[in-house]
Design a protein around this motif. Structure first.
Motif, PDB file in Angstrom:
ATOM      1  N   ARG A   1       0.853  -1.190   0.000  1.00  0.00           N
ATOM      2  CA  ARG A   1       0.000   0.000   0.000  1.00  0.00           C
ATOM      3  C   ARG A   1       0.886   1.236   0.000  1.00  0.00           C
ATOM      4  N   THR A   2       0.615   2.136  -0.897  1.00  0.00           N
ATOM      5  CA  THR A   2       1.447   3.349  -0.949  1.00  0.00           C
ATOM      6  C   THR A   2       0.644   4.583  -0.563  1.00  0.00           C
ATOM      7  N   ASP A   3      -0.641   4.331  -0.204  1.00  0.00           N
ATOM      8  CA  ASP A   3      -1.527   5.479   0.038  1.00  0.00           C
ATOM      9  C   ASP A   3      -1.709   5.809   1.519  1.00  0.00           C
ATOM     10  N   ILE A   4      -1.065   5.052   2.414  1.00  0.00           N
ATOM     11  CA  ILE A   4      -1.298   5.286   3.848  1.00  0.00           C
ATOM     12  C   ILE A   4      -0.427   6.454   4.311  1.00  0.00           C
ATOM     13  N   PRO A   5      -1.059   7.511   4.846  1.00  0.00           N
ATOM     14  CA  PRO A   5      -0.256   8.662   5.298  1.00  0.00           C
ATOM     15  C   PRO A   5       0.748   8.259   6.378  1.00  0.00           C
ATOM     16  N   THR A   6       1.891   8.916   6.354  1.00  0.00           N
ATOM     17  CA  THR A   6       2.984   8.563   7.272  1.00  0.00           C
ATOM     18  C   THR A   6       2.555   8.645   8.737  1.00  0.00           C
ATOM     19  N   GLU A   7       1.784   9.696   9.087  1.00  0.00           N
ATOM     20  CA  GLU A   7       1.383   9.866  10.499  1.00  0.00           C
ATOM     21  C   GLU A   7       0.474   8.720  10.935  1.00  0.00           C
ATOM     22  N   GLN A   8      -0.403   8.320  10.017  1.00  0.00           N
ATOM     23  CA  GLN A   8      -1.323   7.224  10.331  1.00  0.00           C
ATOM     24  C   GLN A   8      -0.547   5.909  10.505  1.00  0.00           C
ATOM     25  N   ALA A   9       0.431   5.709   9.635  1.00  0.00           N
ATOM     26  CA  ALA A   9       1.265   4.496   9.726  1.00  0.00           C
ATOM     27  C   ALA A   9       2.051   4.504  11.041  1.00  0.00           C
ATOM     28  N   ALA A  10       2.536   5.693  11.420  1.00  0.00           N
ATOM     29  CA  ALA A  10       3.314   5.797  12.665  1.00  0.00           C
ATOM     30  C   ALA A  10       2.431   5.488  13.865  1.00  0.00           C
ATOM     31  N   GLU A  11       1.184   5.951  13.818  1.00  0.00           N
ATOM     32  CA  GLU A  11       0.254   5.702  14.925  1.00  0.00           C
ATOM     33  C   GLU A  11      -0.053   4.203  15.032  1.00  0.00           C
ATOM     34  N   ALA A  12      -0.210   3.556  13.867  1.00  0.00           N
ATOM     35  CA  ALA A  12      -0.466   2.107  13.853  1.00  0.00           C
ATOM     36  C   ALA A  12       0.733   1.349  14.417  1.00  0.00           C
ATOM     37  N   LEU A  13       1.926   1.833  14.101  1.00  0.00           N
ATOM     38  CA  LEU A  13       3.148   1.201  14.619  1.00  0.00           C
ATOM     39  C   LEU A  13       3.198   1.298  16.143  1.00  0.00           C
ATOM     40  N   LYS A  14       2.744   2.446  16.652  1.00  0.00           N
ATOM     41  CA  LYS A  14       2.749   2.643  18.102  1.00  0.00           C
ATOM     42  C   LYS A  14       1.736   1.691  18.770  1.00  0.00           C
ATOM     43  N   ILE A  15       0.561   1.544  18.154  1.00  0.00           N
ATOM     44  CA  ILE A  15      -0.442   0.605  18.712  1.00  0.00           C
ATOM     45  C   ILE A  15       0.127  -0.812  18.668  1.00  0.00           C
ATOM     46  N   GLU A  16       0.793  -1.122  17.568  1.00  0.00           N
ATOM     47  CA  GLU A  16       1.378  -2.459  17.422  1.00  0.00           C
ATOM     48  C   GLU A  16       2.386  -2.732  18.545  1.00  0.00           C
ATOM     49  N   THR A  17       3.276  -1.745  18.788  1.00  0.00           N
ATOM     50  CA  THR A  17       4.343  -1.963  19.771  1.00  0.00           C
ATOM     51  C   THR A  17       3.845  -1.896  21.208  1.00  0.00           C
ATOM     52  N   GLU A  18       2.919  -0.977  21.464  1.00  0.00           N
ATOM     53  CA  GLU A  18       2.522  -0.760  22.859  1.00  0.00           C
ATOM     54  C   GLU A  18       1.298  -1.563  23.287  1.00  0.00           C
ATOM     55  N   VAL A  19       0.494  -2.019  22.320  1.00  0.00           N
ATOM     56  CA  VAL A  19      -0.719  -2.753  22.698  1.00  0.00           C
ATOM     57  C   VAL A  19      -0.742  -4.167  22.095  1.00  0.00           C
ATOM     58  N   ILE A  20      -0.611  -4.245  20.769  1.00  0.00           N
ATOM     59  CA  ILE A  20      -0.809  -5.552  20.118  1.00  0.00           C
ATOM     60  C   ILE A  20       0.224  -6.582  20.573  1.00  0.00           C
ATOM     61  N   ILE A  21       1.509  -6.250  20.480  1.00  0.00           N
ATOM     62  CA  ILE A  21       2.546  -7.238  20.842  1.00  0.00           C
ATOM     63  C   ILE A  21       2.445  -7.623  22.324  1.00  0.00           C
ATOM     64  N   PRO A  22       2.378  -6.650  23.248  1.00  0.00           N
ATOM     65  CA  PRO A  22       2.268  -7.057  24.666  1.00  0.00           C
ATOM     66  C   PRO A  22       1.023  -7.891  24.956  1.00  0.00           C
ATOM     67  N   LYS A  23      -0.110  -7.506  24.343  1.00  0.00           N
ATOM     68  CA  LYS A  23      -1.341  -8.262  24.608  1.00  0.00           C
ATOM     69  C   LYS A  23      -1.269  -9.662  23.983  1.00  0.00           C
ATOM     70  N   LEU A  24      -0.643  -9.749  22.819  1.00  0.00           N
ATOM     71  CA  LEU A  24      -0.519 -11.076  22.192  1.00  0.00           C
ATOM     72  C   LEU A  24       0.362 -11.986  23.062  1.00  0.00           C
ATOM     73  N   GLN A  25       1.425 -11.402  23.626  1.00  0.00           N
ATOM     74  CA  GLN A  25       2.278 -12.195  24.530  1.00  0.00           C
ATOM     75  C   GLN A  25       1.439 -12.734  25.692  1.00  0.00           C
ATOM     76  N   ALA A  26       0.555 -11.863  26.212  1.00  0.00           N
ATOM     77  CA  ALA A  26      -0.293 -12.283  27.334  1.00  0.00           C
ATOM     78  C   ALA A  26      -1.310 -13.339  26.882  1.00  0.00           C
ATOM     79  N   LEU A  27      -1.813 -13.182  25.659  1.00  0.00           N
ATOM     80  CA  LEU A  27      -2.777 -14.166  25.130  1.00  0.00           C
ATOM     81  C   LEU A  27      -2.096 -15.529  24.961  1.00  0.00           C
ATOM     82  N   LEU A  28      -0.884 -15.504  24.432  1.00  0.00           N
ATOM     83  CA  LEU A  28      -0.155 -16.762  24.217  1.00  0.00           C
ATOM     84  C   LEU A  28       0.195 -17.420  25.553  1.00  0.00           C
TER      85      LEU A  28
END
Lengths: 479, 300
Positions: free
Chosen positions: A423-450
């Motif tokens: 995808r080349t249409d995702i604005p940089t700020e939006q991508a950065a925000e998604a990266l932050k959710i990934e690092t601060e919420v998704i990965i830690p929660k997935l570790q807890a789920l596993l």
């Protein structure tokens, strides 16, 4: 007395000089490794292009001197200076140089990191200097991975599909028609039943072989989720309307499946602590039937280990068995289509504090194309068991020939054919925000789920809450 | 004559102090370049949205963001818990080992000191790799074999919130006493023997000697180890980064790791610098409290 004072003065002078020269040396080194094009390049003499490159394949770095010479022979007015970096310190080295405002002209990155450098405004758009001839040499899908908006910030070096890998003997013992799976794929239900058949228990009732082991320790949990999400109807964090997708019920369905595979006993309950090395070791020692994530090069790693076992070589993996590595597609979830996770790595063009001249940017593009096409690309692709992504590389001769499993080659091509461009249409700020959710919420929660500390629903709710906080109710998918 | 001597002496002093300053200058320049400048620069960066090609001034926004970030408080709490669990126990253990080593002859003492100091010489990364092996989550792991001996089932040491922090604490308990033991031994050996002789004459027991002679005499050393231990512990980064990555679910995210992530994962250098300064303030506060509580009756 005079003599004593003289020696004191000399000693002080030496100490001061050594300190200053140490500082001076550092400054010189920084300048040396910096973007040489910052000072402009044309006219005055030879232009030097610097590149920071990791050990892409086993013999890639060993060929640096030849590559520099060959480039200079092709372009006598240019010098290519390659600085090697290990995989471990490649990103750190690059980031330090970027943040100091003196990056190399060319650096190796995974295409997923493009938005990170775009946000820092250090990337150079190569579109104005790339000829149509050069552009036409590259396959369209991987080329797009180095685009953001209309800008072409780099060139792809290779494209790889993330698969899972099976032990042929164990697959057949479990009655799995792996040839059909290679060509037609499998659903989660089929996969769940298959990995359950791969489980073997000893006399004490303890599992001696698991059906499926994927590395999920620490940040590798991100790989696991991202690879499965692609085939669960969540090919990206954002849909075509730029709404965040992991708030969809499809995500909850995927999380439920992730938990089920552990609860079934097909995957170890300690999965959250299994890293990439451990799960490969488990595969080679017969402790698992299917391993993830799979890369084409693993076929060669398994083959080399088999040869060591046959030769009774002590450097074979301890307690390992002979394994025929079978490349398999990731199963599909929620009735979604199969969309493989493509990993595209390549080269980006960087600028430092001073604006590079147009001539220098042109030279960077020449050097980058030289590195990512023709015989250089042909050789590292060959070593990594990959199909080249440029026409020039496909036509080029390779230095070595390796025996390949033809079924794996065909499966690789079938999976590659389904790869989607980035995808080349995702604005940089939006991508950065998604990266932050990934690092601060998704990965830690997935570790807890596993680790069986939270339920799929709790993880889904946490991700949804974070997404709504970042993008608003209207900025997320609600189904 | 006297005047002439005074003048010569003065001249000599001035000349000596001049040389002194010249030699100090080397250290001073090194300090300015490699300590003072980074600290001042960190403060400047903390007031900016840092970008390599042009930063913008944002005032106290990075500090406000840090204060309102739940994760920052969680990381601070984790770091505090880690410090409280590791520092006092490590000091106690070092003290006990030093007491046990002291009666030996010098050569035996040296052997013990070398053995205990060995982990301090080894690279932290190598130690982490060894501990990762010890905490292997499957049955093959040493820690699991040990607990298995007592009938306890396999533990997911680093992957479970229930045991991840404890695993890091255990690693600290069992691998970092060399320096403290050597410092305690030096302090123990500096206590004048006459105190023990007087105590012997008065019929003091071992525990009484410990309570009324050893512990009071070692108070400055203990305070020093407490302060430096707390400072080191608050800056813990390597083990969390290498062994748990801060997981699971941020159970082992320390402030040092959070700062690293902000700087090198998100490139939020401004926020990372602000959090570094906040961490420095917390460490200074804790050191001040330690000096206030324990340092009252200490004479140096």
């Amino acid at each position: 007395m005079k003599k004593r004072n003289g020696s004191k003065l000399l000693l002080s002078a030496i100490m001061m000089m050594s300190l200053l020269s140490a500082c001076g040396g550092k400054a010189n080194n920084t300048a040396d490794s910096s973007n040489s094009g910052n000072t402009g390049s044309s006219g005055a003499g030879k232009d030097t292009i610097t590149a920071l490159l990791p050990p892409v394949s086993a013999n890639y770095q060993a060929r640096f001197a030849d590559m520099e010479k060959e480039f200079n022979a092709l372009h006598p007015n240019l010098t290519l200076k390659i600085e090697p970096a290990s995989w471990e310190d490649m990103t750190q080295k690059l980031d330090t140089q970027v943040n100091a405002g003196s990056p190399p002209d060319i650096a190796w990155i995974g295409a997923s990191g493009l938005s990170k450098y775009a946000a820092l405004d250090v990337l150079i758009d190569l579109n104005p200097v790339l000829s149509d001839e050069i552009k036409a040499d590259y396959d369209e899908v991987p080329m797009k991975y180095f685009q953001l908006g209309d800008a072409q910030y780099g060139l792809p070096a290779y494209m790889e599909i993330h698969t899972i890998g099976g032990n042929k003997q164990f697959l057949e013992e479990a009655g799995i028609d792996w040839k059909s799976v290679q060509q037609n794929g499998w659903t989660y239900d089929e996969f769940r039943k298959a990995i359950a058949k791969g489980v073997v228990k000893n006399d004490k009732g303890e599992t001696s072989r698991y059906g499926f082991v994927f590395a999920t320790s620490g940040v590798t949990s991100k790989d696991y989720l991202a690879i499965l999400a692609k085939t669960a109807g969540l090919p990206d964090y954002f849909d075509n309307d730029l709404k965040y997708t992991y708030t969809s019920k499809k995500f909850l369905g995927l999380l439920t499946a992730i938990r089920e595979m552990i609860d079934d006993g097909s995957m170890p309950k300690e999965l959250s602590s299994i890293d990439a090395g451990k799960r490969w070791n488990m595969f080679l020692t017969g402790q698992t039937m299917i391993t993830g994530k799979g890369l084409s090069a693993f076929e060669n790693s398994a083959r080399l280990n088999n040869e060591k076992i046959k030769a009774n070589d002590g450097s074979a993996v301890a307690d390992s068995i002979e394994v025929d590595y079978i490349s398999l597609p990731v199963p599909t979830f929620n009735g979604a289509d199969y969309i493989p996770t493509s990993i595209v790595d390549g080269y980006i063009a960087l600028r430092g504090k001073k604006e590079p001249s147009e001539e220098h940017i042109k030279n960077i593009a020449l050097a980058m194309n030289f590195l990512s096409s023709g015989s250089i690309a042909a050789n590292y692709s060959n070593e990594l068991f990959l199909t080249p992504i440029t026409e020039s590389a496909r036509k080029a001769e390779v230095l070595e020939k390796f025996p390949r499993n033809e079924d794996n080659v065909a499966a690789g091509q079938a999976m590659m054919a389904k790869a989607l461009p980035a995808r080349t249409d995702i604005p940089t700020e939006q991508a950065a925000e998604a990266l932050k959710i990934e690092t601060e919420v998704i990965i830690p929660k997935l570790q807890a789920l596993l680790a069986d500390e939270i339920t799929p629903q709790e993880m889904y709710d946490a991700v949804k809450a974070a997404a709504v906080k970042s993008f608003g109710e209207d900025g997320v998918v609600a189904d | 004559m006297n005047q002439m001597l005074t003048k010569r002496k003065k001249l000599k002093l001035e000349s000596d102090s001049g040389w002194g300053y010249a030699f100090i200058a080397v250290a001073l320049i090194a300090f300015s370049l490699f300590t003072a400048y980074p600290v001042i620069n960190a403060f400047i960066i903390s007031l900016q949205e840092y970008r390599p090609l042009g930063s913008t001034y944002v005032g106290l926004e990075n500090f406000v963001n840090s204060f309102s970030d739940e994760l920052f408080w969680k990381a601070l709490k984790n770091t505090l818990v880690y410090t409280l669990l590791t520092v006092p126990f490590n000091i106690l253990l070092s003290f006990l080992v030093a007491i046990l080593i002291m009666p030996f002859k010098k050569r035996t003492q040296t052997i013990f000191k070398a053995v205990y100091y060995l982990p301090a010489v080894a690279s932290g990364v190598s130690l982490a790799v060894v501990w990762l092996w010890i905490f292997d989550p499957l049955k093959s792991g040493i820690a699991n074999q040990v607990v298995g001996f007592f009938g306890i089932s396999n533990q997911n040491w680093l992957g479970s919130s229930a045991t991840a922090m404890f695993s890091l604490v255990l690693m600290s308990w069992l691998s970092s006493h060399g320096t403290a033991i050597i410092i305690y031994l030096a302090a123990l050996l500096s206590i004048d023997n006459s105190y023990y002789e007087a105590a012997d004459i008065d019929g003091a027991t071992f525990l009484q000697k410990l309570r009324f002679i050893v512990i009071p005499f070692l108070k400055p050393t203990t305070l020093f180890l407490l302060v430096t231990g707390a400072i080191g512990s608050f800056q813990v980064f390597q083990n969390a980064y290498l062994m748990t990555g801060g997981g699971p679910d941020h159970a082992t995210t320390m402030v040092g790791l959070l700062i690293f992530n902000n700087a090198f994962t998100y490139f939020e250098f401004g926020e990372a610098a602000a959090q570094s300064l906040l961490l420095a303030a917390v460490i200074a506060l804790i050191s001040f409290v330690q000096f206030k509580i324990l340092g009252k009756d200490i004479e140096y």
